[in-house]
Design a protein around this motif. Sequence first.
Motif, PDB file in Angstrom:
ATOM      1  N   GLY A   3       0.810  -1.217   0.000  1.00 10.63           N
ATOM      2  CA  GLY A   3       0.000   0.000   0.000  1.00 10.63           C
ATOM      3  C   GLY A   3       0.839   1.259   0.000  1.00 10.63           C
ATOM      4  N   LEU A   4       2.109   1.154  -0.380  1.00  7.06           N
ATOM      5  CA  LEU A   4       2.979   2.337  -0.439  1.00  7.06           C
ATOM      6  C   LEU A   4       3.332   2.607  -1.897  1.00  7.06           C
ATOM      7  N   ASP A   5       3.692   3.834  -2.217  1.00  6.71           N
ATOM      8  CA  ASP A   5       4.120   4.102  -3.586  1.00  6.71           C
ATOM      9  C   ASP A   5       5.582   3.679  -3.751  1.00  6.71           C
ATOM     10  N   ILE A 215       3.735   1.573  10.183  1.00  5.57           N
ATOM     11  CA  ILE A 215       2.492   2.251  10.555  1.00  5.57           C
ATOM     12  C   ILE A 215       2.677   3.770  10.456  1.00  5.57           C
ATOM     13  N   ARG A 218       2.375   4.796   6.907  1.00 10.23           N
ATOM     14  CA  ARG A 218       0.979   4.821   6.452  1.00 10.23           C
ATOM     15  C   ARG A 218       0.267   6.061   6.989  1.00 10.23           C
ATOM     16  N   ILE A 219       0.551   6.413   8.243  1.00 10.05           N
ATOM     17  CA  ILE A 219      -0.076   7.607   8.814  1.00 10.05           C
ATOM     18  C   ILE A 219       0.333   8.848   8.023  1.00 10.05           C
ATOM     19  N   ARG A 221       0.993   9.126   4.985  1.00  7.49           N
ATOM     20  CA  ARG A 221       0.369   9.167   3.655  1.00  7.49           C
ATOM     21  C   ARG A 221      -1.147   9.071   3.690  1.00  7.49           C
ATOM     22  N   SER A 222      -1.741   9.204   4.868  1.00  6.47           N
ATOM     23  CA  SER A 222      -3.197   9.063   4.970  1.00  6.47           C
ATOM     24  C   SER A 222      -3.861  10.435   5.037  1.00  6.47           C
ATOM     25  N   PRO A 223      -5.160  10.494   4.763  1.00  2.95           N
ATOM     26  CA  PRO A 223      -5.880  11.758   4.945  1.00  2.95           C
ATOM     27  C   PRO A 223      -5.727  12.267   6.379  1.00  2.95           C
ATOM     28  N   PHE A 224      -5.719  11.330   7.319  1.00  5.11           N
ATOM     29  CA  PHE A 224      -5.524  11.697   8.722  1.00  5.11           C
ATOM     30  C   PHE A 224      -4.188  12.440   8.909  1.00  5.11           C
ATOM     31  N   LEU A 226      -2.541  14.014   6.639  1.00  3.89           N
ATOM     32  CA  LEU A 226      -2.641  15.310   5.952  1.00  3.89           C
ATOM     33  C   LEU A 226      -3.272  16.351   6.874  1.00  3.89           C
ATOM     34  N   MET A 227      -4.307  15.933   7.603  1.00  9.22           N
ATOM     35  CA  MET A 227      -4.958  16.859   8.540  1.00  9.22           C
ATOM     36  C   MET A 227      -3.987  17.268   9.651  1.00  9.22           C
ATOM     37  N   ARG A 229      -0.780  17.565   9.360  1.00 10.35           N
ATOM     38  CA  ARG A 229       0.125  18.570   8.792  1.00 10.35           C
ATOM     39  C   ARG A 229      -0.590  19.906   8.639  1.00 10.35           C
ATOM     40  N   PRO A 395       0.728  14.666  -3.611  1.00 13.60           N
ATOM     41  CA  PRO A 395       0.098  13.395  -3.956  1.00 13.60           C
ATOM     42  C   PRO A 395      -0.207  13.297  -5.448  1.00 13.60           C
TER      43      PRO A 395
END
Lengths: 399, 252
Positions: A3-5, A215, A218-219, A221-224, A226-227, A229, A395
């Motif tokens: 699930g990573l680029d 983990i 993943r955090i 790169r998540s919408p969470f 982003l918030m 930041r 992104p």
Amino acid sequence: MFGLDKADTRTFLFVIAITLLAPFILNPFPTDSALAQFNGGYPDLMQRFMIFGIFAVGFNILFGLTGYLSFGHAAFLGVGSYAAVWMFKLLSFNIIPAIALSILVTGLFSLAIGYICLRRSGIYFSILTLAFAQMSFAMAYSVLSNPSFNLTNGETGLQVYASDPQYLKGSGPDITHLFGLEMNATKTLEVGAWAFQFNTGFYVCAFFMIVAFYIAMRIFRSPFGLMLRAIKTNQTRLNYTGLNSRPYTLAAFVISGMYAGLAGGLLAAMDPLAGAERMQWTASGEVVLMTILGGAGTLIGPLLGAGFIKYFENIFSKINDNVLHTWFSLMPESIENFLVTIIHPFVGKGWHLTLGLMFMLIVIFLPGGLVDGGTRIWNKITGRNRTSPDVVASPKPAE
Amino acid sequence: MGILEINNVNKRFGGLQALGDVNLSVEEGTVHAIIGPNGAGKSTLLNCLIGKLLPDTGTVTFEGRSILGLKPHQINQLGISRVFQTPEIFSTLSVFENVMIACFAKRDGSFQLNPLTSIRGERDIHDKVEQMLLDVNMADKRNAIAASMSRGDKRRLEMAMCLVQDPKLLLLDEPTAGMARADTNNTIELLKEIEEKRGITMVIIEHDMHVVFSLANKITVLAQGTPIVEDVPSKIKGNLKVQEAYLGGAHE
Ligand SMILES: Nc1ncnc2c1ncn2[C@@H]1O[C@H](COP(=O)(O)OP(=O)(O)O)[C@@H](O)[C@H]1O
Ligand SMILES: [Mg+2]
């Protein structure tokens, strides 16, 4: 993958490789050479690299990503250790229940502390966390240790005694273990003049560090993430955009608290002891240094910072005058003494001085920490001009 | 009854009466302009609508329910977005990320604990943001860090962040202040298009009369915290009181 680029997968595989090969990488000097002093590849230190790596990676989620500087994170480290030792005392020396309880208890503890401290931001938040950590320290040191209710065993520190119940121990080992695999088991591989050590405890810590790092990635790169930041940048805008910053900051606080709890649990799993000094404000300050030194807000920065500081603490502190004299023994007596006198304040007990100087140099010349430095060197070599590989890139849509 | 009803709102800052008995009704689907000299209380009025300030007395209702005492994020989730007088954006993030945050807020609500979902997988959000950037002519700047852009671009970005949320009510505080003529005209075109295509109700505060008269269906003139005239643009033009308010106040 995972699930990573592409770039993230590369970073992740790199971290895994470095970690698994650490016993080789950290032992570059032959055992008998004068430079063997600088080898860091022994179990105790390698475990610390991993454990404090976890601590710093978690701290970075709160500080680097969200912009909240906690000066009290060592409290969670300590609570994690106490929780783990209690599991050893009550159940058995198996580290899994111990670590599970460490994470759970610190999760709840950080929820309570975060709920209160996050009513303020900036310096006031920092002071509140510091106050809470010092209170926790005082409680562990004295208040929670008295004959009628002894939770922490005060000055002596919490440890496992033969009289402890250990209800699930049965015929299990008398030292910490993972379903029978003893943490202090070490295999030594002799290759020529080198000796490489492979320690079970280290690989257990490495496993947890890799999972913790994954983990965190993943955090990021998540919408969470982003918030988080966005909170660091402009909380006002975030609120007027329809987002409630409070639960976000609280979640970041609890997540980083649980990382600290895991680190504390692992410390106890490697050595079943927990003392109040683990919660001291100096320990809280250390993780701040690690994160800034490595590069706050970057992915691998905190790992580098943790490794750097732990290396200094353990290697430079061991260099005493005798060692210095052997290094310079080929020189004329007067020059030898002169050099030893000059270097003396910077090694041994003076390692803090060296670390302090390096910290100042890095903050002044490389505000982005070691990751920033690495990127600049990389740019010089390749002639390209890219920003840190692991600061979050803009992104792109999924391929 | 209008989509937004402001009744007898008063606000004092110490000895200064910033708003005095403001009554205002904004009809759904219209562009309502508020004009007035500097310090008339226009921004203060908007602050009372988005939960930044609480009026001392009076009521504010949006779609029939009171919004006084609600938190800023709750008011936004009801469908009110605001463009600030000095652009409020996420300056360390890219243009794309800025708009994306607003887009997530609209779709997922005020809080979503999704630390393990990947942004890359959010195709719908990406498409929506991409389209929005095309609409405001910023597609070429999608990867620019917001802080590095001109003031006009920052403002356009902020507008995109508001528009991508499809608000029911859009509040614009001097959206063309500090813009070059060409940028101002682009903004007028953009706002006209929004009005026609999406029918978003707008309250716009503006100093530039050209902007006001090109867009507004109705104009309220505010002087020293109190509305003195409210009328359609054609009638406002020749109104004596308006000229007085402007000549009396400091004109920018
Ligand atoms: N937070 C505040 N505290 C004190 N005075 C304020 C505050 N906000 C605005 N004011 C004062 O209220 C008056 C109206 O300001 P404002 O609403 O910003 O005017 P404008 O119509 O130019 O937007 C001004 O005199 C201003 O100085
Ligand atoms: Mg104003």
